[in-house]
Each structure stands twice: as structure tokens, then as C-alpha cells.
Design a protein around this motif. Structure first.
Motif, PDB file in Angstrom:
ATOM      1  N   THR A 286       0.821  -1.216   0.000  1.00 50.56           N
ATOM      2  CA  THR A 286       0.000   0.000   0.000  1.00 50.56           C
ATOM      3  C   THR A 286       0.848   1.255   0.000  1.00 50.56           C
ATOM      4  OG1 THR A 286      -0.135  -0.164   2.411  1.00 50.56           O
ATOM      5  CG2 THR A 286      -1.930  -1.145   1.131  1.00 50.56           C
ATOM      6  N   GLU A 287       1.841   1.303   0.841  1.00 53.42           N
ATOM      7  CA  GLU A 287       2.745   2.441   0.915  1.00 53.42           C
ATOM      8  C   GLU A 287       4.033   2.011   1.593  1.00 53.42           C
ATOM      9  OE1 GLU A 287       1.591   5.594   3.517  1.00 53.42           O
ATOM     10  OE2 GLU A 287       0.484   4.253   4.843  1.00 53.42           O
ATOM     11  N   VAL A 288       5.068   2.816   1.406  1.00 48.88           N
ATOM     12  CA  VAL A 288       6.359   2.544   2.038  1.00 48.88           C
ATOM     13  C   VAL A 288       6.705   3.716   2.943  1.00 48.88           C
ATOM     14  CG1 VAL A 288       7.197   1.109   0.149  1.00 48.88           C
ATOM     15  CG2 VAL A 288       7.605   3.560   0.088  1.00 48.88           C
ATOM     16  N   GLN A 383      24.156  -6.253   7.405  1.00 46.95           N
ATOM     17  CA  GLN A 383      23.207  -6.568   8.473  1.00 46.95           C
ATOM     18  C   GLN A 383      21.953  -5.706   8.362  1.00 46.95           C
ATOM     19  OE1 GLN A 383      23.254  -8.937  10.939  1.00 46.95           O
ATOM     20  NE2 GLN A 383      25.059  -9.807   9.935  1.00 46.95           N
ATOM     21  N   VAL A 384      22.128  -4.419   8.138  1.00 48.36           N
ATOM     22  CA  VAL A 384      20.975  -3.516   8.041  1.00 48.36           C
ATOM     23  C   VAL A 384      20.178  -3.801   6.771  1.00 48.36           C
ATOM     24  CG1 VAL A 384      20.272  -1.102   7.819  1.00 48.36           C
ATOM     25  CG2 VAL A 384      22.091  -1.731   9.418  1.00 48.36           C
ATOM     26  N   ALA A 385      20.883  -4.051   5.654  1.00 46.04           N
ATOM     27  CA  ALA A 385      20.185  -4.286   4.383  1.00 46.04           C
ATOM     28  C   ALA A 385      19.289  -5.513   4.451  1.00 46.04           C
ATOM     29  CB  ALA A 385      21.200  -4.437   3.251  1.00 46.04           C
ATOM     30  N   GLY A 386      19.631  -6.489   5.295  1.00 48.53           N
ATOM     31  CA  GLY A 386      18.808  -7.685   5.401  1.00 48.53           C
ATOM     32  C   GLY A 386      17.428  -7.434   5.979  1.00 48.53           C
ATOM     33  N   TYR A 387      17.268  -6.339   6.711  1.00 47.95           N
ATOM     34  CA  TYR A 387      15.973  -6.044   7.337  1.00 47.95           C
ATOM     35  C   TYR A 387      15.194  -4.960   6.586  1.00 47.95           C
ATOM     36  CZ  TYR A 387      17.474  -8.862  11.275  1.00 47.95           C
ATOM     37  OH  TYR A 387      17.893  -9.903  12.060  1.00 47.95           O
ATOM     38  N   VAL A 388      15.714  -4.497   5.477  1.00 49.47           N
ATOM     39  CA  VAL A 388      15.008  -3.479   4.707  1.00 49.47           C
ATOM     40  C   VAL A 388      13.639  -3.972   4.220  1.00 49.47           C
ATOM     41  CG1 VAL A 388      15.070  -2.162   2.543  1.00 49.47           C
ATOM     42  CG2 VAL A 388      17.052  -2.176   4.058  1.00 49.47           C
ATOM     43  N   PRO A 389      13.510  -5.234   3.716  1.00 48.76           N
ATOM     44  CA  PRO A 389      12.173  -5.681   3.289  1.00 48.76           C
ATOM     45  C   PRO A 389      11.138  -5.616   4.406  1.00 48.76           C
ATOM     46  CG  PRO A 389      13.857  -7.188   2.478  1.00 48.76           C
ATOM     47  CD  PRO A 389      14.545  -6.246   3.415  1.00 48.76           C
ATOM     48  N   LEU A 390      11.527  -6.030   5.620  1.00 41.40           N
ATOM     49  CA  LEU A 390      10.575  -5.996   6.733  1.00 41.40           C
ATOM     50  C   LEU A 390      10.152  -4.573   7.043  1.00 41.40           C
ATOM     51  CD1 LEU A 390       9.066  -7.480   8.988  1.00 41.40           C
ATOM     52  CD2 LEU A 390      11.121  -7.259  10.397  1.00 41.40           C
ATOM     53  N   LEU A 391      11.119  -3.636   7.060  1.00 39.79           N
ATOM     54  CA  LEU A 391      10.776  -2.233   7.329  1.00 39.79           C
ATOM     55  C   LEU A 391       9.910  -1.664   6.208  1.00 39.79           C
ATOM     56  CD1 LEU A 391      14.272  -0.986   8.596  1.00 39.79           C
ATOM     57  CD2 LEU A 391      12.280  -1.642   9.974  1.00 39.79           C
ATOM     58  N   THR A 392      10.197  -2.062   4.984  1.00 42.29           N
ATOM     59  CA  THR A 392       9.425  -1.548   3.854  1.00 42.29           C
ATOM     60  C   THR A 392       7.978  -2.039   3.886  1.00 42.29           C
ATOM     61  OG1 THR A 392      11.446  -1.544   2.504  1.00 42.29           O
ATOM     62  CG2 THR A 392       9.344  -1.418   1.338  1.00 42.29           C
ATOM     63  N   LEU A 393       7.778  -3.266   4.311  1.00 40.18           N
ATOM     64  CA  LEU A 393       6.436  -3.850   4.322  1.00 40.18           C
ATOM     65  C   LEU A 393       5.652  -3.545   5.596  1.00 40.18           C
ATOM     66  CD1 LEU A 393       7.279  -7.376   2.847  1.00 40.18           C
ATOM     67  CD2 LEU A 393       6.266  -5.445   1.642  1.00 40.18           C
ATOM     68  N   SER A 394       6.265  -2.870   6.540  1.00 43.52           N
ATOM     69  CA  SER A 394       5.602  -2.632   7.826  1.00 43.52           C
ATOM     70  C   SER A 394       4.236  -1.965   7.692  1.00 43.52           C
ATOM     71  CB  SER A 394       6.517  -1.805   8.740  1.00 43.52           C
ATOM     72  OG  SER A 394       7.667  -2.544   9.081  1.00 43.52           O
ATOM     73  N   PRO A 395       4.082  -0.872   6.909  1.00 45.16           N
ATOM     74  CA  PRO A 395       2.740  -0.278   6.779  1.00 45.16           C
ATOM     75  C   PRO A 395       1.706  -1.247   6.215  1.00 45.16           C
ATOM     76  CG  PRO A 395       4.417   1.249   5.990  1.00 45.16           C
ATOM     77  CD  PRO A 395       5.096  -0.058   6.209  1.00 45.16           C
ATOM     78  N   SER A 396       2.103  -2.051   5.216  1.00 41.27           N
ATOM     79  CA  SER A 396       1.164  -3.007   4.631  1.00 41.27           C
ATOM     80  C   SER A 396       0.841  -4.127   5.605  1.00 41.27           C
ATOM     81  CB  SER A 396       1.741  -3.584   3.340  1.00 41.27           C
ATOM     82  OG  SER A 396       1.976  -2.567   2.389  1.00 41.27           O
ATOM     83  N   ILE A 397       1.820  -4.541   6.424  1.00 40.32           N
ATOM     84  CA  ILE A 397       1.569  -5.576   7.429  1.00 40.32           C
ATOM     85  C   ILE A 397       0.584  -5.064   8.471  1.00 40.32           C
ATOM     86  CG2 ILE A 397       2.635  -6.916   9.283  1.00 40.32           C
ATOM     87  CD1 ILE A 397       5.168  -7.040   7.601  1.00 40.32           C
ATOM     88  N   LEU A 398       0.788  -3.837   8.931  1.00 39.82           N
ATOM     89  CA  LEU A 398      -0.117  -3.265   9.934  1.00 39.82           C
ATOM     90  C   LEU A 398      -1.509  -3.034   9.362  1.00 39.82           C
ATOM     91  CD1 LEU A 398       2.342  -0.706  11.605  1.00 39.82           C
ATOM     92  CD2 LEU A 398       1.599  -2.938  12.483  1.00 39.82           C
ATOM     93  N   ALA A 399      -1.584  -2.741   8.066  1.00 43.87           N
ATOM     94  CA  ALA A 399      -2.893  -2.536   7.444  1.00 43.87           C
ATOM     95  C   ALA A 399      -3.588  -3.851   7.128  1.00 43.87           C
ATOM     96  CB  ALA A 399      -2.743  -1.709   6.170  1.00 43.87           C
ATOM     97  N   GLY A 400      -2.868  -4.972   7.252  1.00 43.66           N
ATOM     98  CA  GLY A 400      -3.467  -6.282   6.994  1.00 43.66           C
ATOM     99  C   GLY A 400      -3.747  -6.563   5.543  1.00 43.66           C
ATOM    100  N   THR A 401      -2.976  -5.941   4.627  1.00 43.84           N
ATOM    101  CA  THR A 401      -3.229  -6.136   3.202  1.00 43.84           C
ATOM    102  C   THR A 401      -2.366  -7.246   2.596  1.00 43.84           C
ATOM    103  OG1 THR A 401      -1.584  -4.428   2.657  1.00 43.84           O
ATOM    104  CG2 THR A 401      -3.881  -3.720   2.921  1.00 43.84           C
TER     105      THR A 401
END
Length: 465
Positions: A286-288, A383-401
Motif C-alpha cells: 500500500t505504501e512505504v 546486516q541492516v540491508a537484510g531487514y530493509v524488506p521488513l521495514l518496507t512492508l511494515s505499513p502493509s503488514i499493519l494494514a493487513g493487506t
């Protein structure tokens, strides 16, 4: 380094790149007409039905905005005179009558068979051209062997794409089974597991055979380089560390170039395969953070993060190739003195040895210091780059989409694309080592005429030079 093994290296590698670009354009722009002429998938797989062969009633249509909801039991539950609803049994009947299927779920479906056949024919045509144009003594290893490595690398990229698609479907089933106990039958679950093992188990044998082939490929390249250098040994023997150049650096150069070359090719093919997948999956986001809703957001984030990492490691590691080159020089001086000391009691005496070893120690301490801040930047970035997908998807995860299957697909596809973009960042230490070897061999080759052709050698089981 290259002309001892490959036929006219500049033309060979240039033609390989141009041929890949040309065949890719033909596949994208004129793939269907070419497929109708040369493809063998029509003999091996069932045809896919056109939309005209499928009844219109079987195609889902979005309801009107003001339409009344359909009763749970269908319209017959409230109106006995209502016509019976169409069943999905019609589609297979129509497909069978038209000698086609609505969808081919097999791994080797018509589209994949055509794609693999097209790539094989293009690779064969490239090898045939070089067989006629400039075939050298090492043709079957340098040209055909490199083509085999290309096909093997492409097969692994395609396997990764298949596993990405498999993960999306399997984890959706898994999510349904965990959230709604009893809703997933064994007939729906186990086929996914069996398919996975059916694909991965043969691949284990394939990887073992590929590793065996790689070892022989590297040694053939080393043999070609050694034969080339030994022809000029009388003028090369006085070069600093000449024995190490021939005995050790030829093997290391061939091994590193083969490894980096296949890895770089794998990264390019991964981008070709996974960029469209990641762009499509971006529609589920939905958004990043910071940027909001951006078309193809996951692709742009992977590109930005990877470009930043590559630039960072290039800046902090810019001094390492020169230091590695100097390290080999002091190591060669120490080794040479010790070799002389084996036959001459006046050589390698304690004062001389201490002086030479002090040079080795000084250079290693400098290397350790510069590698410290380089490793700090490298490990922090990775190490930081490995968690970029999770941070990027956080709004969509919280929105349940996102479903669990889509999340796994995004995580895997993002990792594949980011890893490909990060090729230079991840392989920088190996690139630094290759640069130092290249500098030594380039100096070594400065005593060889540049227009000299490789010697003709009879290939056989004996390690003749």
C-alpha cells in the motif's frame, strides 16, 4: 590471462554480450512468430485455451455497485423459478473439446519449454559461429564449456523463480490451515510438499556434477595459461616471484574469474527474471515509509539500497588492492630467500631473514588496520540491508493487506533482486584479491609480445605442457 584460453578475447566477450542483447530483443518483440516456427512445446505440452474457448459465464465479473448481494445458498434459495447457476464443470468439457487446457500447472509447461528451447538454440548458434570463425585449441572448454556454465547458471535462476512462486502458494495454504483448523485437506497440502522434493532432490545431483565440471574448467584454463607462460620462461624467469606467478597465480586467477563471472552472470539473469516479479508484487504494498505510495516501490528501494552499499564499500576499500599487491611482493621475497637457503648455507641467515620477515609483518599490520574499518562498513551495511524488506512492508503488514504467501514472495524476490544489485558490495573482498593477482600477472605478461598467439598443444590425459 585471457588470450591463452579464449579465442580473440575482446571479440569473443563483446560478441557474447551483443548476442545476448539481440536474442533478448527478438524474444521480447517477436517471440510469438518465432515460437510458431521453431518451438517444440506444441509437441510436448497441451495448448492453453484462448478466452473464446472458455464460456463467458466461467469468467468472474465484478458486480455492479448497486447490485443486491446474492443469497448464500444461491438465487434458488429465495426464488425457486430462478435458473440454475452455471457450474465449473463446463470449462473442462469445453477445453477438452477444443483440445486445450485452461491452465497448465506443471513446472515444464508450454511457456517454459519454449523459453528453454529458445535459449538452447541461441547458445548452440553462438558456439557454432565460433567453431567456424576462430576455433582455437581450447575451443571445447573455452567456448562450449563457458556456454554450458551459462546454461547451468540460468537453470538455477529459473529454479529460484519457481521456488518463489511455490512459496507464495504454499504459505497461503499454510496460513489457512493454521488460522482455520480443518479447512485444508491432505489432498490440498501434500502435493506442494511432493512437488518441492521432486524439484530439489534432482537439483542436488545437478549441483554436485556442476561443481565437478567447474573444477575441470578452472584447471583447463590454468593449463592454458601455464603452457602460454612457459613458452617464454627464459625471459620471464628473472621477474619478481616468477615461480609463484606460474604455479599459484594461474590457478587463483582462473578460479576467481570463473567464480566471479558465473556469480555476475547469475546476478544479471536474476535481475531479468525477478525484476518483473518484484514490480508486480509491489502492487500489494500500500505504501512505504517516508515515500508513501510509489509504483514499483520495492524495485526502487532495492536499487537505492544496493547502489548506496556498492558506493560505500568502494570508497572505504579503495586502498586494499594496492596493499594486497605489496603483500604478495614481500611474501615472494621471503619465499625466494628461503628457497635459496635450502641449497646455499650462506643464504637465509638470521639477519636477512629477520629483515625480510619484518617487511612481511609491517605490511600485514597495515592490511589488518585497513580491513578493520572496511569490515565495519561491510558488516554494518549487510546486516541492516537484510531487514530493509521488513521495514518496507511494515505499513502493509499493519494494514493487513498482505497474506503470509505474498509476504514470503516479496521477502524472497526482494532478497534476490537486492542481492543481485549488491553483487559488487558482497564480492568486494574477492574483487580486491583478483585485482592484486591481475596486477601481478599483468606485470609478468609485460615481457611477452602482445601479438603472440597461444602455442598449439595436443590435448590428452597426460598433463603435457
Amino acid at each position: 590471462m585471457f588470450r591463452s584460453f579464449f579465442p580473440v578475447p575482446k571479440i569473443f566477450f563483446g560478441s557474447a554480450i551483443l548476442w545476448m542483447l539481440l536474442t533478448t530483443l527478438i524474444y521480447q518483440l517477436a517471440g510469438d512468430p518465432v515460437r510458431s516456427v521453431i518451438s517444440i512445446d506444441r509437441f510436448l505440452t497441451p495448448a492453453i485455451c484462448s478466452p473464446a474457448d472458455i464460456p463467458p459465464g466461467e469468467t468472474p465479473v465484478a458486480p455492479e455497485a448497486d447490485a443486491l448481494p446474492v443469497p448464500e445458498g444461491g438465487p434458488q434459495l429465495t426464488d425457486p423459478n430462478a435458473p440454475a447457476a452455471a457450474t465449473t464443470e463446463a470449462t473442462p468439457a469445453v477445453a477438452q473439446a477444443a483440445n486445450c487446457v485452461a491452465e497448465d500447472p506443471n513446472f515444464l509447461n508450454g511457456g517454459r519449454v519454449w523459453e528453454y528451447w529458445y535459449i538452447f538454440l541461441c547458445t548452440f548458434a553462438f558456439c557454432a559461429f565460433w567453431y567456424v570463425y576462430k576455433r582455437n585449441q581450447w575451443y571445447w572448454w573455452s567456448v562450449v564449456g563457458s556456454a554450458i556454465l551459462f546454461l547451468a547458471t540460468y537453470s538455477q535462476v529459473q529454479l529460484s523463480a519457481f521456488l518463489n512462486d511455490w512459496q507464495g502458494k504454499f504459505f497461503n495454504i499454510l496460513q489457512q490451515a493454521l488460522s482455520e483448523p480443518g479447512s485444508v485437506s491432505p489432498d490440498d497440502y501434500w502435493p506442494y510438499v511432493f512437488t518441492l522434493f521432486l524439484v530439489l532432490l534432482p537439483n542436488i545431483i545437478f549441483l554436485v556434477l556442476l561443481a565437478f565440471y567447474n573444477s575441470h574448467y578452472v584447471f583447463r584454463w590454468r593449463k592454458a595459461m601455464t603452457s602460454y607462460y612457459m613458452q617464454y620462461w627464459p625471459s620471464l624467469r628473472s621477474t619478481e616471484g616468477a615461480s609463484q606467478r606460474v604455479q599459484e597465480d594461474t590457478q587463483r586467477f582462473a578460479s576467481i574469474v570463473e567464480d566471479l563471472g558465473t556469480s555476475f552472470l547469475s546476478s544479471l539473469l536474476t535481475l531479468v527474471v525477478f525484476l518483473p516479479i518484484l514490480w508486480t508484487l509491489s502492487q500489494s504494498v500500500t505504501e512505504v515509509p517516508v515515500f508513501g505510495a510509489v509504483p514499483g516501490s520495492l524495485v526502487w528501494i532495492a536499487l537505492i539500497i544496493s547502489a548506496f552499499g556498492t558506493a560505500l564499500l568502494w570508497i572505504v576499500g579503495i586502498r586494499l588492492p594496492g596493499l594486497n599487491f605489496e603483500n604478495q611482493k614481500v611474501e615472494a621475497a621471503l619465499r625466494k630467500e628461503l628457497v635459496y637457503g635450502e641449497d646455499d648455507p650462506t643464504r637465509a641467515d638470521p639477519p636477512s631473514f629477520r629483515e625480510l620477515f619484518a617487511n612481511v609483518q609491517r605490511n600485514y599490520y597495515r592490511l589488518y588496520f585497513h580491513y578493520t574499518y572496511f569490515n565495519l562498513a561491510r558488516y554494518a551495511y549487510l546486516q541492516v540491508a537484510g531487514y530493509v524488506p521488513l521495514l518496507t512492508l511494515s505499513p502493509s503488514i499493519l494494514a493487513g493487506t498482505l497474506t503470509l504467501g505474498i509476504y514470503q514472495q516479496v521477502q524472497n524476490a526482494f532478497g534476490e533482486v537486492a542481492s543481485s544489485f549488491q553483487f559488487f558490495a558482497r564480492a568486494w573482498t574477492t574483487i580486491v584479491e583478483l585485482q592484486s593477482i591481475y596486477m601481478r600477472l599483468q606485470r609478468f605478461e609485460s615481457f611477452i609480445p602482445r601479438d603472440q598467439e597461444p602455442i598449439k598443444e595436443q590435448l590428452g590425459h597426460e598433463a603435457t605442457i
